[in-house]
Design a protein around this motif. Structure first.
Motif, PDB file in Angstrom:
ATOM      1  N   PRO A   1      13.355 -57.655 -19.262  1.00  0.00           N
ATOM      2  CA  PRO A   1      14.493 -57.780 -18.581  1.00  0.00           C
ATOM      3  C   PRO A   1      14.768 -56.850 -17.549  1.00  0.00           C
ATOM      4  O   PRO A   1      15.617 -57.395 -16.317  1.00  0.00           O
ATOM      5  CB  PRO A   1      15.593 -58.140 -19.375  1.00  0.00           C
ATOM      6  CG  PRO A   1      14.934 -58.564 -20.484  1.00  0.00           C
ATOM      7  CD  PRO A   1      13.480 -57.868 -20.626  1.00  0.00           C
ATOM      8  N   ASP A   2      14.429 -55.604 -17.684  1.00  0.00           N
ATOM      9  CA  ASP A   2      14.808 -54.488 -16.579  1.00  0.00           C
ATOM     10  C   ASP A   2      13.794 -54.492 -15.563  1.00  0.00           C
ATOM     11  O   ASP A   2      13.836 -53.544 -14.761  1.00  0.00           O
ATOM     12  CB  ASP A   2      14.767 -53.374 -17.421  1.00  0.00           C
ATOM     13  CG  ASP A   2      13.787 -52.896 -17.950  1.00  0.00           C
ATOM     14  OD1 ASP A   2      12.385 -53.632 -17.824  1.00  0.00           O
ATOM     15  OD2 ASP A   2      13.548 -51.639 -18.559  1.00  0.00           O
ATOM     16  N   GLY A   3      12.921 -55.491 -15.556  1.00  0.00           N
ATOM     17  CA  GLY A   3      11.779 -55.634 -14.458  1.00  0.00           C
ATOM     18  C   GLY A   3      10.617 -54.835 -14.706  1.00  0.00           C
ATOM     19  O   GLY A   3       9.718 -54.985 -13.960  1.00  0.00           O
ATOM     20  N   THR A   4      10.424 -54.046 -15.722  1.00  0.00           N
ATOM     21  CA  THR A   4       9.197 -53.352 -16.093  1.00  0.00           C
ATOM     22  C   THR A   4       8.218 -54.250 -16.669  1.00  0.00           C
ATOM     23  O   THR A   4       8.454 -55.279 -17.160  1.00  0.00           O
ATOM     24  CB  THR A   4       9.351 -52.187 -16.946  1.00  0.00           C
ATOM     25  OG1 THR A   4       9.848 -52.700 -18.294  1.00  0.00           O
ATOM     26  CG2 THR A   4      10.361 -51.196 -16.348  1.00  0.00           C
ATOM     27  N   ASN A   5       7.079 -53.903 -16.507  1.00  0.00           N
ATOM     28  CA  ASN A   5       5.941 -54.666 -17.017  1.00  0.00           C
ATOM     29  C   ASN A   5       4.705 -54.218 -17.430  1.00  0.00           C
ATOM     30  O   ASN A   5       4.359 -52.924 -17.167  1.00  0.00           O
ATOM     31  CB  ASN A   5       5.387 -55.852 -16.022  1.00  0.00           C
ATOM     32  CG  ASN A   5       4.456 -55.314 -14.681  1.00  0.00           C
ATOM     33  OD1 ASN A   5       3.361 -55.223 -14.784  1.00  0.00           O
ATOM     34  ND2 ASN A   5       5.403 -54.794 -13.529  1.00  0.00           N
ATOM     35  N   THR A   6       3.901 -54.801 -18.322  1.00  0.00           N
ATOM     36  CA  THR A   6       2.845 -54.311 -18.935  1.00  0.00           C
ATOM     37  C   THR A   6       1.917 -55.445 -19.005  1.00  0.00           C
ATOM     38  O   THR A   6       2.193 -56.674 -19.075  1.00  0.00           O
ATOM     39  CB  THR A   6       2.959 -53.620 -20.424  1.00  0.00           C
ATOM     40  OG1 THR A   6       3.470 -54.811 -21.065  1.00  0.00           O
ATOM     41  CG2 THR A   6       3.735 -52.657 -20.573  1.00  0.00           C
ATOM     42  N   THR A   7       0.651 -55.111 -18.749  1.00  0.00           N
ATOM     43  CA  THR A   7      -0.696 -55.850 -18.581  1.00  0.00           C
ATOM     44  C   THR A   7      -1.056 -56.388 -20.241  1.00  0.00           C
ATOM     45  O   THR A   7      -1.179 -55.559 -21.041  1.00  0.00           O
ATOM     46  CB  THR A   7      -1.842 -55.358 -18.188  1.00  0.00           C
ATOM     47  OG1 THR A   7      -1.474 -55.180 -16.817  1.00  0.00           O
ATOM     48  CG2 THR A   7      -3.106 -56.341 -17.846  1.00  0.00           C
ATOM     49  N   VAL A   8      -0.958 -57.505 -20.411  1.00  0.00           N
ATOM     50  CA  VAL A   8      -1.342 -58.152 -21.899  1.00  0.00           C
ATOM     51  C   VAL A   8      -2.726 -58.767 -21.940  1.00  0.00           C
ATOM     52  O   VAL A   8      -3.338 -59.151 -22.992  1.00  0.00           O
ATOM     53  CB  VAL A   8      -0.216 -58.930 -22.328  1.00  0.00           C
ATOM     54  CG1 VAL A   8       0.804 -58.157 -22.489  1.00  0.00           C
ATOM     55  CG2 VAL A   8       0.027 -60.157 -21.558  1.00  0.00           C
ATOM     56  N   LEU A   9      -3.168 -59.296 -20.828  1.00  0.00           N
ATOM     57  CA  LEU A   9      -4.500 -59.983 -20.617  1.00  0.00           C
ATOM     58  C   LEU A   9      -5.251 -59.565 -19.311  1.00  0.00           C
ATOM     59  O   LEU A   9      -4.427 -59.273 -18.360  1.00  0.00           O
ATOM     60  CB  LEU A   9      -4.410 -61.338 -20.646  1.00  0.00           C
ATOM     61  CG  LEU A   9      -3.965 -62.027 -21.979  1.00  0.00           C
ATOM     62  CD1 LEU A   9      -3.664 -63.587 -21.812  1.00  0.00           C
ATOM     63  CD2 LEU A   9      -4.812 -62.064 -22.985  1.00  0.00           C
ATOM     64  N   ASP A  10      -6.648 -59.769 -19.504  1.00  0.00           N
ATOM     65  CA  ASP A  10      -7.300 -59.243 -18.146  1.00  0.00           C
ATOM     66  C   ASP A  10      -8.752 -59.880 -18.130  1.00  0.00           C
ATOM     67  O   ASP A  10      -8.898 -60.713 -18.737  1.00  0.00           O
ATOM     68  CB  ASP A  10      -7.356 -57.662 -17.735  1.00  0.00           C
ATOM     69  CG  ASP A  10      -8.089 -56.947 -19.026  1.00  0.00           C
ATOM     70  OD1 ASP A  10      -8.682 -57.547 -19.636  1.00  0.00           O
ATOM     71  OD2 ASP A  10      -7.677 -55.710 -19.135  1.00  0.00           O
ATOM     72  N   THR A  11      -9.332 -59.301 -17.138  1.00  0.00           N
ATOM     73  CA  THR A  11     -10.931 -59.924 -17.157  1.00  0.00           C
ATOM     74  C   THR A  11     -11.570 -60.013 -18.370  1.00  0.00           C
ATOM     75  O   THR A  11     -12.511 -60.767 -18.814  1.00  0.00           O
ATOM     76  CB  THR A  11     -11.695 -59.338 -15.918  1.00  0.00           C
ATOM     77  OG1 THR A  11     -11.539 -57.809 -15.866  1.00  0.00           O
ATOM     78  CG2 THR A  11     -11.061 -59.675 -14.762  1.00  0.00           C
ATOM     79  N   ASP A  12     -11.504 -58.938 -19.222  1.00  0.00           N
ATOM     80  CA  ASP A  12     -11.837 -58.643 -20.402  1.00  0.00           C
ATOM     81  C   ASP A  12     -11.891 -59.794 -21.569  1.00  0.00           C
ATOM     82  O   ASP A  12     -12.405 -60.053 -22.520  1.00  0.00           O
ATOM     83  CB  ASP A  12     -11.738 -57.118 -21.067  1.00  0.00           C
ATOM     84  CG  ASP A  12     -12.151 -56.195 -20.333  1.00  0.00           C
ATOM     85  OD1 ASP A  12     -13.068 -56.088 -19.605  1.00  0.00           O
ATOM     86  OD2 ASP A  12     -11.858 -54.952 -20.636  1.00  0.00           O
ATOM     87  N   ASP A  13     -10.481 -60.301 -21.359  1.00  0.00           N
ATOM     88  CA  ASP A  13     -10.058 -61.639 -22.198  1.00  0.00           C
ATOM     89  C   ASP A  13     -10.646 -63.004 -21.755  1.00  0.00           C
ATOM     90  O   ASP A  13     -10.583 -64.075 -22.034  1.00  0.00           O
ATOM     91  CB  ASP A  13      -8.533 -61.704 -22.221  1.00  0.00           C
ATOM     92  CG  ASP A  13      -8.112 -60.268 -23.078  1.00  0.00           C
ATOM     93  OD1 ASP A  13      -8.386 -59.913 -23.924  1.00  0.00           O
ATOM     94  OD2 ASP A  13      -7.419 -59.492 -22.083  1.00  0.00           O
ATOM     95  N   GLY A  14     -11.499 -62.732 -20.396  1.00  0.00           N
ATOM     96  CA  GLY A  14     -11.677 -64.147 -19.930  1.00  0.00           C
ATOM     97  C   GLY A  14     -11.061 -64.618 -18.642  1.00  0.00           C
ATOM     98  O   GLY A  14     -11.157 -65.858 -18.282  1.00  0.00           O
ATOM     99  N   LEU A  15     -10.174 -64.051 -18.204  1.00  0.00           N
ATOM    100  CA  LEU A  15      -9.392 -64.465 -17.060  1.00  0.00           C
ATOM    101  C   LEU A  15     -10.119 -64.688 -15.665  1.00  0.00           C
ATOM    102  O   LEU A  15     -11.144 -63.802 -15.338  1.00  0.00           O
ATOM    103  CB  LEU A  15      -8.256 -63.595 -16.899  1.00  0.00           C
ATOM    104  CG  LEU A  15      -7.329 -63.192 -17.673  1.00  0.00           C
ATOM    105  CD1 LEU A  15      -5.869 -62.432 -17.185  1.00  0.00           C
ATOM    106  CD2 LEU A  15      -6.638 -64.602 -18.176  1.00  0.00           C
TER     107      LEU A  15
END
Length: 323
Positions: free
Chosen positions: A272-286
């Protein structure tokens, strides 16, 4: 005895120091990952234009999706089968005038309580561009025309007002159309919706008395309050630094959001404060993730492979610490 105790204390201190040096600097206990049980359940036919763009979850466990390159609306069952529900008519010129992209494509999709499916179609032509409705047992019909020089993209339903909101990525506009269809009205043309070179306003969701919109070019997530009489309030930029943001979904924990970043090949969790973290990427098949939706703790991510040109697919994962 005192000397022995002193030697033991010194030895313990040295041992602790040695252990600390042996461990990585960030060797604190790792926090559990927000997503687990990541797996690809469906692979689609890239050569046939089955580039999944958007998804609508059905109460019976199925999901309806739009295949952008084949102009189709399809249904995916929990067992993994795919059935084509409709193919929208091709424009006479092949869709070469479709803004920014140059090919006709089906985009946003929502499911209404009565079982009807609503989808957007962009063709660059006045006779086909607009909002389409697919009713079981009937041929798809266009129920609202939209500007041929626009690119209708995100679609959101407000069940209370029975309004459909449509983001136009080329014209930087949010259109409002009654669920029954009819003439669209320009609900918002705020500068926060504008493109800066490619595509502007993109994904759309109604949440907590407001329409939330992503802007792909600006990498922002914007909240527009829905005021009395269905008027648009003053936009608020809730998150920035989201290059390539496409679609998004609320997790069920207030304003927390999962969002797809198309070209960067990421799914991020936005607080909600606008910060973000990556939870999926190409290693997961994106493969250029375009859309995300949640059914309880189950997360659905569509991958269109627009630029990777490898494996358009549907990826599922489980979200932890949520409803």
């Amino acid at each position: 005895m005192r000397k022995r105790n002193s030697l033991l204390a010194t030895a313990a201190t040295m041992a602790a120091a040695a252990i600390a040096l042996a461990l990585p600097a960030d060797a604190t206990p790792a926090a559990p990952k927000p997503l687990s049980h990541v797996r690809i359940t469906n692979h689609f036919d890239l050569a046939a234009g089955q580039m999944p763009e958007n998804i609508a979850l059905l109460p019976d466990g199925k999901a309806n999706v739009t295949f952008a390159g084949s102009r189709q609306i399809a249904q995916i069952t929990p067992g993994g089968s795919t059935r084509i529900l409709a193919t929208l008519p091709a424009p006479a010129d092949g869709g070469v005038k479709t803004p920014a992209l140059g090919f006709p494509l089906t985009t946003g999709i929502v499911q209404a309580p009565d079982g009807s499916t609503y989808a957007l179609y962009a063709t660059g032509t006045a006779d086909l561009t607009g909002l389409w409705r697919l009713t079981p047992g009937k041929a798809p019909e266009r129920i609202a025309a939209l500007p041929a020089n626009g690119l209708p993209n995100g679609l959101a339903l407000d069940p209370h007002s029975k309004q459909l909101y449509i983001t136009d990525s080329a014209l930087g506009t949010v259109w409002a159309v009654p669920l029954s269809g009819g003439r669209p009205t320009a609900w918002s043309t705020a500068p926060e919706l504008a493109a800066t070179g490619f595509l502007g306003a993109n994904g759309a969701k109604v949440h907590d008395g407001a329409l939330w919109v992503s802007n792909l070019d600006k990498g922002t997530l914007v909240r527009i309050p829905i005021r009395h009489g269905n008027r648009a309030g003053v936009p608020q930029v809730k998150a920035t630094g989201l290059a390539g943001i496409d679609d998004f979904a609320f997790t069920g924990r207030g304003d927390e959001v999962l969002a797809t970043l198309d070209a960067p090949n990421k799914v991020v969790l936005i607080q909600p404060d606008g910060t973000n973290t990556t939870v999926l990427d190409t290693d997961d098949g994106l493969q250029n993730p375009t859309s995300v939706a949640l059914r309880g703790k189950e997360v659905y991510v569509l991958n269109a492979a627009y630029t990777t040109a490898k494996d358009p697919n549907l990826l599922l994962a489980r979200l932890h610490g949520h409803r």
